[in-house]
Design an enzyme around this catalytic site. Structure first.
Site, PDB file in Angstrom:
ATOM      1  N   GLY A   1       0.827  -1.204   0.000  1.00  0.00           N
ATOM      2  CA  GLY A   1       0.000   0.000   0.000  1.00  0.00           C
ATOM      3  C   GLY A   1       0.866   1.261   0.000  1.00  0.00           C
TER       4      GLY A   1
ATOM      5  N   SER B  99       6.669  -4.219  -1.705  1.00  0.00           N
ATOM      6  CA  SER B  99       6.202  -2.895  -2.078  1.00  0.00           C
ATOM      7  C   SER B  99       6.296  -1.981  -0.847  1.00  0.00           C
ATOM      8  CB  SER B  99       4.789  -2.996  -2.655  1.00  0.00           C
ATOM      9  OG  SER B  99       4.408  -1.836  -3.332  1.00  0.00           O
ATOM     10  N   TRP B 100       5.197  -1.352  -0.427  1.00  0.00           N
ATOM     11  CA  TRP B 100       5.246  -0.567   0.812  1.00  0.00           C
ATOM     12  C   TRP B 100       5.656  -1.448   1.998  1.00  0.00           C
ATOM     13  CZ3 TRP B 100       5.742   3.617   3.539  1.00  0.00           C
ATOM     14  CH2 TRP B 100       5.326   3.621   4.876  1.00  0.00           C
TER      15      TRP B 100
ATOM     16  N   ASP C 107       8.813  -4.647 -13.254  1.00  0.00           N
ATOM     17  CA  ASP C 107       7.970  -4.029 -12.233  1.00  0.00           C
ATOM     18  C   ASP C 107       7.827  -2.553 -12.585  1.00  0.00           C
ATOM     19  OD1 ASP C 107       6.865  -2.855  -9.949  1.00  0.00           O
ATOM     20  OD2 ASP C 107       7.971  -4.154  -8.562  1.00  0.00           O
TER      21      ASP C 107
ATOM     22  N   HIS D 107       5.133  -6.440 -10.882  1.00  0.00           N
ATOM     23  CA  HIS D 107       5.150  -6.019  -9.478  1.00  0.00           C
ATOM     24  C   HIS D 107       4.483  -7.011  -8.521  1.00  0.00           C
ATOM     25  CE1 HIS D 107       5.238  -3.255  -6.106  1.00  0.00           C
ATOM     26  NE2 HIS D 107       3.931  -3.354  -5.951  1.00  0.00           N
TER      27      HIS D 107
END
Length: 316
Positions: free
Chosen positions: A45, A112-113, A266, A294
């Protein structure tokens, strides 16, 4: 041959909520072996929340799998709440949950986050970390945010056209602020409409090949609102100071075993960030997946992440 497929679906053996301050309550769960090696799953996120699929990266006979929906995300409450929602608070929440569960040290697994948050936590509490498995590296820098808002159109022009079409032409010079005005609107219909477009934009650019399932999940109300509202809030208000802090502070974790998994194509979190992280942390194992974007659900990335959890069985 090392295992490369998901483990079968598994239910949590314990779930709960934890009031981390007077405003936020976070959801958490544990699955797998209660006496196993602890591993903390950190979702992306920010604001995306976790799903049952995320438990399947881990051997349930070996790992004590801890999952938490971060402030304002998923099953945590209030959904989409940005007050008292910062990276520092999320790091505190992870540490509060660790103490609450009586865990001494654990692995961190984040994409990711989730990779951003894992790095921030590990650099703050290196003595609590057994190892880090990171995927799709994001370092919360202006260049990465601008890429997401504007430059992904180079490869996904149709998705970007739909993303910008939601904003009147006169406001498109600053897409982040234009979206924020809508995501922070007192009108729920306005908030949800903007959240769905933002979330579907990200989902549409997250896989090497089109994934109708991923795009459909991106438009689901809880996921869309948590992701879009909190992501935009972090992009606006929660940059690191200095901007390259996560790279500067890698020296604090270079002694910790690390595996970095990155999709070659990605587009959401381009490989340049993973490359810079590995150059700062050469001791970490760095795996570029040649046929992936991704999403952690892409076959090559999924296999590499399962293999990483298998390798980390030697660290206890």
């Amino acid at each position: 041959m090392p295992r490369s497929e998901f483990y079968p679906p598994i239910d949590p053996y314990q779930t709960g909520t934890l009031a981390v301050d007077g405003l936020h309550t976070v959801y958490w769960e544990q699955a797998g072996n209660p006496r196993g090696v602890p591993v903390m799953f950190l979702h992306g996120g920010p604001g995306a929340g976790a799903s049952p699929t995320h438990r399947r990266f881990f051997d349930p006979a070996h790992y004590r799998v801890v999952v938490m929906d971060q402030r304002g995300a998923g099953r945590s409450t209030p959904l989409g709440e940005i007050r008292e929602n910062t990276t520092e608070r999320l790091v505190e929440d992870i540490e509060t949950l660790r103490r609450h569960l009586g865990i001494e040290r654990w692995h961190l697994f984040g994409g990711s986050w989730g990779s951003t948050l894992a790095l921030a936590y590990a650099q703050t509490h290196p003595e609590r970390c057994l190892g880090l498995i990171l995927r799709g590296i994001f370092l919360m820098r202006k260049s990465e945010i601008d890429w997401f808002l504007y430059s992904m159109r180079v490869l996904f022009p149709e998705a970007w056209a739909a993303f910008t079409a939601h904003i009147p032409e006169a406001e498109r010079g600053d897409l982040l602020e234009a979206y924020w005005r809508r995501l922070d609107s007192p009108d729920r219909l306005v908030r949800m409409a903007a959240a769905r477009v933002w979330s579907v934009y990200e989902g549409s650019c997250s896989s090497l090949l089109p994934s109708p399932e991923l795009i459909a999940a991106s438009g689901e109300d809880t996921h869309a609102l948590g992701l879009a509202r909190i992501e935009a809030h972090y992009f606006r208000s929660n940059r690191f100071e200095p901007e390259d802090k996560l790279l500067r502070d890698v020296h604090r974790i270079r002694h910790i075993p690390g595996i970095i998994v990155q999709g070659r194509y990605d587009v959401v979190c381009p490989p340049i960030s993973a490359d810079e992280l590995h150059r700062a942390w050469p001791e970490a194992d760095y795996r570029i997946i040649p046929d992936a974007g991704h999403s952690a659900m892409e076959p090559g990335i999924r296999a590499a992440l399962v293999q990483a959890t298998e390798r980390f069985k030697e660290y206890r």
